[in-house]
Design a protein around this motif. Structure first.
Motif: not given
Length: 86
Positions: A43-51, A69-86
């Motif tokens: 639940x905490x991880x889901x809340x953190x991801x939404x934030x 640059x924003x695209x690079x940051x989002x891409x890194x975050x998706x690769x690192x944490x496996x989040x597809x919501x960005x």
């Protein structure tokens, strides 16, 4: 002891439905703790991801950060944490 309690005692209703050994196994079990801990962590991880998603939505508004640059940051975050919501 009150009247109602005495009556229950006479009827044998004051006995627990589980034995002491069963209760001890339930409350001493690390499985119960781990299940609750894992649920809370999820639940905490889901809340953190939404934030973070909210923060990343406005990333281009930060001075010095463009779409590239924003695209690079989002891409890194998706690769690192496996989040597809960005």
């Amino acid at each position: 002891m009150g009247n109602a309690l005495q009556q229950l005692k006479r009827q044998g209703r004051n006995k627990p439905s589980l034995s002491n050994a069963q209760m001890k196994r339930i409350f001493d079990s690390k499985d119960s703790f781990n299940a609750g801990f894992d649920a809370g962590a999820k639940r905490q991880r889901e809340a953190d991801i939404k934030y973070l998603v909210k923060i990343f939505e406005d990333l281009e508004t930060v001075p010095g950060i463009g779409k590239k640059t924003a695209g690079k940051v989002r891409e890194y975050f998706n690769e690192r944490f496996g989040v597809n919501q960005l």
